[in-house]
Design a protein around this motif. Sequence first.
Motif, mmCIF file in Angstrom:
data_model
loop_
_atom_site.group_PDB
_atom_site.id
_atom_site.type_symbol
_atom_site.label_atom_id
_atom_site.label_comp_id
_atom_site.label_asym_id
_atom_site.label_seq_id
_atom_site.Cartn_x
_atom_site.Cartn_y
_atom_site.Cartn_z
ATOM 1 N N THR A 94 0.835 -1.202 0.000
ATOM 2 C CA THR A 94 0.000 0.000 0.000
ATOM 3 C C THR A 94 0.867 1.249 0.000
ATOM 4 O OG1 THR A 94 -1.767 -1.149 1.173
ATOM 5 C CG2 THR A 94 -1.800 1.259 1.245
ATOM 6 N N LEU A 95 1.907 1.262 0.821
ATOM 7 C CA LEU A 95 2.810 2.423 0.833
ATOM 8 C C LEU A 95 3.500 2.592 -0.509
ATOM 9 C CD1 LEU A 95 4.491 2.297 4.354
ATOM 10 C CD2 LEU A 95 2.715 3.848 3.540
ATOM 11 N N ARG A 96 3.920 1.481 -1.119
ATOM 12 C CA ARG A 96 4.573 1.575 -2.425
ATOM 13 C C ARG A 96 3.609 2.108 -3.483
ATOM 14 N NH1 ARG A 96 9.517 -0.237 -1.973
ATOM 15 N NH2 ARG A 96 9.982 -1.894 -0.509
ATOM 16 N N ALA A 97 2.382 1.628 -3.470
ATOM 17 C CA ALA A 97 1.407 2.102 -4.453
ATOM 18 C C ALA A 97 1.063 3.567 -4.216
ATOM 19 C CB ALA A 97 0.140 1.245 -4.392
ATOM 20 N N TYR A 98 0.970 3.974 -2.958
ATOM 21 C CA TYR A 98 0.548 5.340 -2.635
ATOM 22 C C TYR A 98 1.673 6.352 -2.863
ATOM 23 C CZ TYR A 98 -1.908 9.074 -0.186
ATOM 24 O OH TYR A 98 -2.549 10.247 0.116
ATOM 25 N N TYR A 99 2.849 6.098 -2.314
ATOM 26 C CA TYR A 99 3.929 7.090 -2.377
ATOM 27 C C TYR A 99 4.825 6.918 -3.595
ATOM 28 C CZ TYR A 99 2.537 8.494 2.258
ATOM 29 O OH TYR A 99 1.810 8.944 3.328
ATOM 30 N N ALA A 102 3.721 8.282 -7.393
ATOM 31 C CA ALA A 102 3.526 9.737 -7.470
ATOM 32 C C ALA A 102 3.184 10.147 -8.896
ATOM 33 C CB ALA A 102 4.778 10.458 -7.003
ATOM 34 N N GLY A 103 2.314 11.112 -9.028
ATOM 35 C CA GLY A 103 1.909 11.584 -10.333
ATOM 36 C C GLY A 103 0.695 10.849 -10.866
ATOM 37 N N ARG A 104 0.244 9.844 -10.145
ATOM 38 C CA ARG A 104 -0.935 9.090 -10.561
ATOM 39 C C ARG A 104 -2.128 9.543 -9.735
ATOM 40 N NH1 ARG A 104 1.565 2.996 -10.766
ATOM 41 N NH2 ARG A 104 3.163 3.449 -12.298
ATOM 42 N N VAL A 105 -3.285 9.437 -10.308
ATOM 43 C CA VAL A 105 -4.492 9.770 -9.558
ATOM 44 C C VAL A 105 -4.820 8.605 -8.632
ATOM 45 C CG1 VAL A 105 -5.403 11.347 -11.298
ATOM 46 C CG2 VAL A 105 -5.947 8.927 -11.429
ATOM 47 N N ALA A 106 -5.745 8.842 -7.712
ATOM 48 C CA ALA A 106 -6.056 7.844 -6.684
ATOM 49 C C ALA A 106 -6.523 6.523 -7.288
ATOM 50 C CB ALA A 106 -7.112 8.390 -5.734
ATOM 51 N N VAL A 107 -7.280 6.579 -8.366
ATOM 52 C CA VAL A 107 -7.780 5.346 -8.979
ATOM 53 C C VAL A 107 -6.623 4.515 -9.526
ATOM 54 C CG1 VAL A 107 -9.217 4.439 -10.848
ATOM 55 C CG2 VAL A 107 -9.978 6.424 -9.544
ATOM 56 N N ARG A 126 -3.533 4.543 -8.429
ATOM 57 C CA ARG A 126 -2.804 4.000 -7.285
ATOM 58 C C ARG A 126 -3.521 2.777 -6.724
ATOM 59 N NH1 ARG A 126 -0.926 9.407 -3.955
ATOM 60 N NH2 ARG A 126 0.323 10.287 -5.621
ATOM 61 N N LEU A 127 -4.852 2.851 -6.675
ATOM 62 C CA LEU A 127 -5.638 1.716 -6.202
ATOM 63 C C LEU A 127 -5.482 0.535 -7.147
ATOM 64 C CD1 LEU A 127 -7.688 0.508 -4.230
ATOM 65 C CD2 LEU A 127 -9.500 1.552 -5.606
ATOM 66 N N GLU A 128 -5.507 0.785 -8.447
ATOM 67 C CA GLU A 128 -5.315 -0.291 -9.424
ATOM 68 C C GLU A 128 -3.914 -0.893 -9.315
ATOM 69 O OE1 GLU A 128 -6.220 1.562 -13.145
ATOM 70 O OE2 GLU A 128 -8.381 1.493 -12.787
ATOM 71 N N THR A 129 -2.915 -0.059 -9.050
ATOM 72 C CA THR A 129 -1.558 -0.564 -8.861
ATOM 73 C C THR A 129 -1.509 -1.500 -7.664
ATOM 74 O OG1 THR A 129 -0.610 1.451 -9.796
ATOM 75 C CG2 THR A 129 0.838 0.105 -8.433
ATOM 76 N N LEU A 130 -2.128 -1.100 -6.557
ATOM 77 C CA LEU A 130 -2.150 -1.943 -5.365
ATOM 78 C C LEU A 130 -2.885 -3.243 -5.635
ATOM 79 C CD1 LEU A 130 -1.538 -2.478 -2.405
ATOM 80 C CD2 LEU A 130 -3.642 -1.256 -1.835
ATOM 81 N N GLN A 131 -4.012 -3.167 -6.321
ATOM 82 C CA GLN A 131 -4.762 -4.386 -6.620
ATOM 83 C C GLN A 131 -3.941 -5.333 -7.489
ATOM 84 O OE1 GLN A 131 -8.380 -2.813 -8.290
ATOM 85 N NE2 GLN A 131 -9.267 -2.405 -6.290
ATOM 86 N N GLY A 132 -3.154 -4.771 -8.406
ATOM 87 C CA GLY A 132 -2.273 -5.607 -9.217
ATOM 88 C C GLY A 132 -1.182 -6.264 -8.386
ATOM 89 N N MET A 133 -0.656 -5.533 -7.402
ATOM 90 C CA MET A 133 0.379 -6.102 -6.526
ATOM 91 C C MET A 133 -0.199 -7.197 -5.631
ATOM 92 S SD MET A 133 2.416 -2.791 -5.101
ATOM 93 C CE MET A 133 3.290 -1.639 -6.101
ATOM 94 N N LEU A 134 -1.390 -6.938 -5.095
ATOM 95 C CA LEU A 134 -1.999 -7.885 -4.166
ATOM 96 C C LEU A 134 -2.567 -9.102 -4.883
ATOM 97 C CD1 LEU A 134 -3.930 -5.441 -1.804
ATOM 98 C CD2 LEU A 134 -1.850 -6.701 -1.277
ATOM 99 N N GLY A 135 -3.095 -8.894 -6.076
ATOM 100 C CA GLY A 135 -3.713 -9.992 -6.812
ATOM 101 C C GLY A 135 -5.198 -10.142 -6.548
ATOM 102 N N TYR A 136 -5.787 -9.216 -5.826
ATOM 103 C CA TYR A 136 -7.226 -9.236 -5.594
ATOM 104 C C TYR A 136 -7.712 -7.801 -5.449
ATOM 105 C CZ TYR A 136 -5.720 -8.916 -0.684
ATOM 106 O OH TYR A 136 -5.111 -8.542 0.493
ATOM 107 N N ARG A 163 -11.808 1.313 -2.106
ATOM 108 C CA ARG A 163 -11.031 2.531 -1.867
ATOM 109 C C ARG A 163 -10.926 2.816 -0.368
ATOM 110 N NH1 ARG A 163 -12.222 7.842 -5.217
ATOM 111 N NH2 ARG A 163 -11.626 6.362 -6.799
ATOM 112 N N GLN A 164 -12.011 2.523 0.363
ATOM 113 C CA GLN A 164 -12.009 2.748 1.803
ATOM 114 C C GLN A 164 -10.964 1.861 2.483
ATOM 115 O OE1 GLN A 164 -15.778 1.917 3.614
ATOM 116 N NE2 GLN A 164 -15.214 2.851 5.563
#
Length: 139
Positions: free
Chosen positions: A85-90, A93-98, A100-110, A114-115
Amino acid sequence: MSDLSSFATYVRRRLDAWGTEFRLDRDGEFLGYAGKNILQILREHAGEIPERTHGYKPLLIPPLEWQMETIVHDMHTDAPHLAMTLRAYYCGAGRVAVERLETLQGMLGYEISRQRFYGYHDVAFNWVQGSLRALAIGA
């Protein structure tokens, strides 16, 4: 992140600097891809191939950002979803919140909501804040 103390602001600045240093679009630099191809080298050296350079030049990373990377790496051993989550968020950088969320979902695999993404961020932020506080007390 409702806490607006000066230490929380400091931690936020440190995480922003870490994210800039380890941004996700710099993978080519970290993986060692060539910055120039052979034609560029020949053109710069008037058709001659220069001698091979010897030695190893390590990546130059500022010590404070490396300290943050160590904290996040240690976090990954205990709670990988928080470190991701920290890697996707920080680091995103330069990406919108959506994005960043998609990046995290790709890392997690599920998929996560947003909450939950922001909940993970707050828990991970508090983890880093506690780690930095412990380092400050120990020093």
